[in-house]
Design a protein around this motif. Sequence first.
Motif, PDB file in Angstrom:
ATOM      1  N   ARG A  19       0.855  -1.185   0.000  1.00  0.00           N
ATOM      2  CA  ARG A  19       0.000   0.000   0.000  1.00  0.00           C
ATOM      3  C   ARG A  19       0.894   1.238   0.000  1.00  0.00           C
ATOM      4  NH1 ARG A  19      -5.220  -1.797   1.611  1.00  0.00           N
ATOM      5  NH2 ARG A  19      -5.188  -3.639   2.971  1.00  0.00           N
ATOM      6  N   LYS A  69       0.093  13.809  -5.291  1.00  0.00           N
ATOM      7  CA  LYS A  69      -1.230  13.264  -5.583  1.00  0.00           C
ATOM      8  C   LYS A  69      -1.533  13.237  -7.075  1.00  0.00           C
ATOM      9  CE  LYS A  69      -6.079  13.724  -4.198  1.00  0.00           C
ATOM     10  NZ  LYS A  69      -7.039  14.488  -3.357  1.00  0.00           N
ATOM     11  N   ARG A 114      -3.293  11.839 -12.314  1.00  0.00           N
ATOM     12  CA  ARG A 114      -4.056  10.803 -11.616  1.00  0.00           C
ATOM     13  C   ARG A 114      -5.401  10.550 -12.294  1.00  0.00           C
ATOM     14  NH1 ARG A 114      -4.720   8.184  -6.893  1.00  0.00           N
ATOM     15  NH2 ARG A 114      -2.720   8.958  -6.140  1.00  0.00           N
ATOM     16  N   ASP A 141      -7.195   7.416 -14.308  1.00  0.00           N
ATOM     17  CA  ASP A 141      -8.489   6.829 -13.929  1.00  0.00           C
ATOM     18  C   ASP A 141      -9.446   6.763 -15.113  1.00  0.00           C
ATOM     19  OD1 ASP A 141      -7.509   6.645 -11.388  1.00  0.00           O
ATOM     20  OD2 ASP A 141      -8.651   8.332 -10.579  1.00  0.00           O
ATOM     21  N   ARG A 199      -8.455   1.733 -11.287  1.00  0.00           N
ATOM     22  CA  ARG A 199      -7.407   1.912 -10.277  1.00  0.00           C
ATOM     23  C   ARG A 199      -7.750   1.084  -9.044  1.00  0.00           C
ATOM     24  NH1 ARG A 199      -3.444   5.633  -9.691  1.00  0.00           N
ATOM     25  NH2 ARG A 199      -4.350   6.986 -11.299  1.00  0.00           N
ATOM     26  N   ALA A 239      -8.211   0.202  -5.372  1.00  0.00           N
ATOM     27  CA  ALA A 239      -8.429   0.981  -4.147  1.00  0.00           C
ATOM     28  C   ALA A 239      -7.519   0.518  -3.020  1.00  0.00           C
ATOM     29  CB  ALA A 239      -9.892   0.872  -3.720  1.00  0.00           C
ATOM     30  N   ASP A 284      -3.523   1.591  -4.922  1.00  0.00           N
ATOM     31  CA  ASP A 284      -3.565   2.865  -5.640  1.00  0.00           C
ATOM     32  C   ASP A 284      -2.926   2.777  -7.027  1.00  0.00           C
ATOM     33  OD1 ASP A 284      -4.440   5.628  -5.534  1.00  0.00           O
ATOM     34  OD2 ASP A 284      -2.327   6.178  -5.576  1.00  0.00           O
TER      35      ASP A 284
END
Length: 536
Positions: free
Chosen positions: A38, A243, A404, A408, A413, A415, A418
Motif C-alpha cells: 500500500r 497526488k 491521476r 483513472d 485503479r 483501491a 492505488d
Amino acid sequence: MEIEKEVKKITLGHEIGAGAACLKCKDKCEGFELHFWRKICRNCKCGVEDHDVQLETEENKKVGKLFEDTKYTGLIAKLKRDGIPSYRGNQVTICIPATTVSTATPVPAASFIPGSGQISAPSAQPAYSPPTAAVHSPASPATGPTAAPGTGSTAAPGAGHTAASGPGHSAVSSAATPTKGPVAATTAPVPAKTDVVKSVTYEWAPPGINQSLALRYIELLPPERRPIAGTAGADYRKKQMAKQLPDHDQDPERCHELSPGEVKQMQQYVRKYKDEALGVGDITLPEEMGQQAGMAGEKGPQGPGAGGKPGAGTTGTPGDKGDAVATMGKVGSPGAGMSPAGPVGNYSCHRCQLPMKKGEPAVYAERAGYDKLWHPACFVCCTCTELLVDMIYFWKKGQLYCGRHYGDSEKPRCAGCDELIFSNEYTQAEGHNWHLKHFCCFDCDCVLAGETYVMENEKPVCKPCYMKHHAVCCAACQNPIEPEAQRVSYGEHHWHAEPQCFQCSCCSKCLMGQRFMAMQGMLLCSVECKKKITAS
C-alpha cells in the motif's frame, strides 16, 4: 532481542522518509513506515504526503522521468552520476524595493526640523505613489517624497500638488489652482526608508517569461495556492505533486508484482499518453495569442505538431521545449506586438467563459490549440478541480486532466494499492476496483474473498479486526457489539437489541418497542423509576 531491533532499523533506513513524523496524527504515529504494497504508513495509515518527508529530490526525479523522451526535454537535466533525468523546478526569489513596503508618515509642517530631508515649503518636485507591482520599475522617480498608497489625501493648499485619489496614481501638478481661505496648519510627508529590502521566494514560477509577467500570474492565483516558500501554498504544491502525478502511474518498477505481460501493457500506456496527452501550459497574453491565431488561421493548429506554442517559430515543427521557452520572453512582454484589429476581444476563458483581459497573463495549452485560453486560477483538472501542479496537464477529448485522473479515465485503479490495473481479472466491491489479492483487511491485510467484512471509513475490515479495533461496546453488558447483531443507539450510547441489555436500569423492564428515558447512559421506563434512581 537487540539484534532484531538493529535489523529492523537497517531495513527501515532504506525506505524514503522512514521515521518521519505525521503532520496529521502528531504523536499518535510512531513515525513513517511504508507499507510493503500500500502507499501508506503502516503505523497511522496516512499517506507519505501527510508526513514530514523531504521529497524534493525524489519528486524531481519522478517528473524528470515523466518528461523523458518527450518534446519537453528542456525542462529536465541528466544527473552526472547516473544519468537519471531530473526536473528543473523554476524557483524564484524576488527582492521588493523599500518604497513598496514602507509608508510615509505625515508630520505638522510647522514643526520643521532643521537639517532634515523634510520638505516644509512648496516645492516644484512632484510627489508620486510607489508602483504596485512586486518588481521595482526603473522608470520610477528616484527622488522626492513618497506618498502613502491608498491614503487619498490632499496636499496642503498652496503647495501646488494634489494627491491621487487611489493607489498606484502619481500626483498631478496643479499650480494654477487658487487657494481658498486662510492656510491652516499643514502636514508634509517624511520620506520612507530606503534601506529596507523584502525578499520573497517562490517554490515555482512559470519559466521562460519576464519576471513581472510571472509574478502577475502568481498574483492571479488564490492566495492559499500561491507557492511561496514556508506557506500553506508551498505545502499545497508539495501535496499536489504527490497526488496528481503518482510515480506508480509511469514506472513499472514502482508497482507491486506486475507480470511481464502487465509491464509491457504499462509501457505502451505510458508511451501513448506521452505522445497524445501530456503537456505543460505556457503563459502568454491574449493579444499575442490573437496575433498567432491570425497568422495560423481563425482557429489555428489543434495539436503539438501543428506549429507549436506562440513564439516558438513559424516552421511548424515541434522543437525542443528549451528552445520554445527561450522565445517566450518576447511573447510575454506586456505591450509587445499588440494588434488592435486582432481577435483578442473574442477570447474567453475555456473554463469560466469570462472574457480575457488585454495585458493579463493567460494560460495556453498547446494540445488544445490556439483557440483556447484559461485564466491562471481556471487551469484546473476537470475531475478534481484542483490547480494543475506546475501547469502539467493531460489533454483528452477537450478536457484538462491531472495525471491521476487521466489514468483513472483510461484504466481501473486499485483501491488497495492505488495502482492502475493492467490485468484482465480484477474484482469490484463497494463501488471500487481491486486487484484480486488486494481486496484485503485494511488492518491486518488478510484476504477477504469469501469472508465477512465490514466497511469502516470506506475501507474493508475483517470481522476479528472490527471487533478488536472498531466495534462499539454495549452500555449494559460492556461487550463489543458484533457487526451483524441488531443494536439500539441513542446519542453516544449503544445497546444490544435484546431484553437482557435494553431494559430499565431501575426495574429491569424490557424496553423493546416501549417509550423510555435516558439519563447519563441509563435507561428508565417511567418518571417513578427516574425518581427512585435520583433519590438513591
